[in-house]
Design a protein around this motif. Structure first.
Motif, short mmCIF file in Angstrom:
data_model
loop_
_atom_site.label_atom_id
_atom_site.label_comp_id
_atom_site.label_asym_id
_atom_site.label_seq_id
_atom_site.Cartn_x
_atom_site.Cartn_y
_atom_site.Cartn_z
N UNK A 134 0.83 -1.21 0.00
CA UNK A 134 0.00 0.00 0.00
C UNK A 134 0.86 1.26 0.00
N UNK A 135 0.42 2.26 -0.76
CA UNK A 135 0.97 3.62 -0.67
C UNK A 135 -0.21 4.58 -0.81
N UNK A 136 -0.15 5.66 -0.05
CA UNK A 136 -1.23 6.64 -0.16
C UNK A 136 -0.75 7.99 0.37
N UNK A 137 -1.60 8.99 0.20
CA UNK A 137 -1.32 10.36 0.58
C UNK A 137 -2.29 10.78 1.69
N UNK A 138 -1.89 11.79 2.47
CA UNK A 138 -2.74 12.25 3.56
C UNK A 138 -2.64 11.36 4.78
N UNK A 139 -1.43 10.88 5.09
CA UNK A 139 -1.24 9.90 6.15
C UNK A 139 -0.76 10.53 7.46
N UNK A 140 -0.86 11.84 7.58
CA UNK A 140 -0.33 12.49 8.77
C UNK A 140 -1.20 12.22 10.00
N UNK A 141 -0.61 12.32 11.19
CA UNK A 141 -1.36 12.03 12.42
C UNK A 141 -2.54 12.97 12.60
N UNK A 142 -3.57 12.48 13.28
CA UNK A 142 -4.77 13.28 13.53
C UNK A 142 -4.44 14.58 14.26
N UNK A 143 -3.49 14.52 15.16
CA UNK A 143 -3.19 15.69 15.99
C UNK A 143 -2.65 16.87 15.22
N UNK A 144 -2.23 16.65 13.97
CA UNK A 144 -1.68 17.74 13.18
C UNK A 144 -2.75 18.57 12.49
N UNK A 145 -4.02 18.20 12.66
CA UNK A 145 -5.10 18.97 12.07
C UNK A 145 -5.22 18.74 10.58
N UNK A 146 -6.11 19.46 9.90
CA UNK A 146 -6.32 19.27 8.46
C UNK A 146 -5.10 19.67 7.66
#
Length: 267
Positions: A134-146
Motif C-alpha cells: 500500500x501507498x497513499x497520501x494524507x497519512x499524517x497524524x490526527x493531531x496535526x489537524x487538516x
C-alpha cells in the motif's frame, strides 16, 4: 492509480512516471513475491503499467479502477496478457478470499470514503504468505489537524465554489499511517515495512513550493488530484486551482504526507 471518475487516462499518463517508480519500489519490498507468480490484484490500476509488469512476470492479474477511462487504457495496454480488468471503486471491492500472492494499491486509499472494509477485504484476499503493498497520501497524524485535503475541501465548500462544484466536491480523505497499520494487524497481517513519512518524487524538496511555482503546480494538479473539479469548472478551473494552491502555500500546508506499508499474511 486513482479512484475518481473525473480522471482521464491520457492526462494521467502525462504525470504518471513518478507514481510508477514508487509502485515498483514498494513492490520490491515484498521479498521474492514478484518472482513466485500466482494471482495479483491491482486496486486502482490507472493506465495499466503495473498490471502489465505483473502479467509479464507470470501472474494472472485482476485489475480495477473507478475510472472507465483508466480501465479502457489498461485493457489496451495489457491486450493479449492474462489481465482481467473492470470498473470498480475500492469501496465495492469483492475479491475472492485466500487467492492472491500480491495485492497492490498505490495512491488510492486517500480517494476512498472509508477504508476499514476495503482494507479488511484486501487482507482477506491474500493467500498464506501473500503480501499487501500500500501507498497513499494524507497519512499524517490526527493531531496535526487538516492538511492539504482539508484545505481543498474548505475552498471547494466555500460560497464562491460550492454551487459550481455541487456534483464534484473533493473526495480525498486523510488516513493516518498508524491507523492503517493498526487495521492491518487487526486483520491478522504482519508488517514487513512501515514508512509513515515516505518521500515521493512529486513532493516538494527543500523549503517547499512558493507562489512562484504556481504555473507548474497548477498544470500538475489539474491533471492529477483536482481533475474532477477542473472538468466541472471548465474555463474557471485555473482560478479554482490557483486559489487552492495559494491557500495551501500561505498556510504552510504543502506536505502531502505520503506513507507506505507492506504487510504479509502469515503462513
Amino acid at each position: 492509480m486513482t479512484a475518481t471518475n473525473g480522471w482521464v487516462a491520457e492526462d494521467y499518463a502525462k504525470v504518471n512516471a513518478p507514481h510508477l517508480r514508487t509502485a515498483l519500489a514498494a513492490l520490491s519490498l515484498a521479498g521474492d513475491a514478484l518472482e513466485r507468480g500466482g494471482a495479483f490484484a491491482e486496486i486502482g490500476c490507472g493506465t495499466g503499467d503495473i498490471a502489465r509488469v505483473a502479467a509479464e512476470r507470470g501472474f494472472e492479474v485482476w485489475a480495477s479502477d473507478a475510472s472507465q477511462s483508466m480501465v479502457d487504457a489498461t485493457r489496451q495496454r495489457c491486450a493479449g496478457l492474462p489481465v482481467h480488468v473492470e470498473v470498480c471503486p475500492a469501496e465495492r471491492l469483492d475479491l475472492p478470499e485466500d487467492r492472491f500472492t500480491v495485492v497492490h494499491s498505490s495512491w488510492v486509499l486517500h480517494w476512498v470514503t472509508e477504508v476499514e472494509q476495503p482494507l479488511r477485504r484486501m487482507a482477506g484476499a491474500l493467500r498464506p504468505g501473500g503480501h499487501l503493498v500500500l501507498q497513499w497520501t494524507g497519512a499524517h497524524p490526527r493531531g496535526q489537524g487538516p492538511g492539504m485535503f482539508g484545505i481543498l475541501r474548505q475552498v471547494a465548500g466555500g460560497p464562491k465554489w460550492r454551487d459550481l462544484l455541487a456534483e464534484a466536491q473533493p473526495a480525498m480523505r486523510e488516513y493516518p499511517a498508524d491507523e492503517v497499520a493498526a487495521r492491518l494487524t487487526a486483520a491478522g497481517l504482519d508488517l514487513v515495512h512501515y514508512d509513515p513519512e515516505l518521500a515521493h518524487p512529486l513532493s516538494a524538496k527543500g523549503p517547499g513550493p512558493t507562489l512562484a511555482d504556481l504555473p507548474d503546480l497548477r498544470e500538475r494538479y489539474k491533471l492529477a488530484g483536482f481533475a474532477t473539479q477542473a472538468a466541472a469548472l471548465g474555463e474557471r478551473a485555473d482560478e479554482f486551482v490557483d486559489e487552492v494552491l495559494t491557500t495551501m502555500i500561505e498556510a504552510g500546508q504543502v506536505d502531502p504526507h505520503h506513507a507506505r506499508i507492506v504487510a504479509r499474511r502469515p503462513g
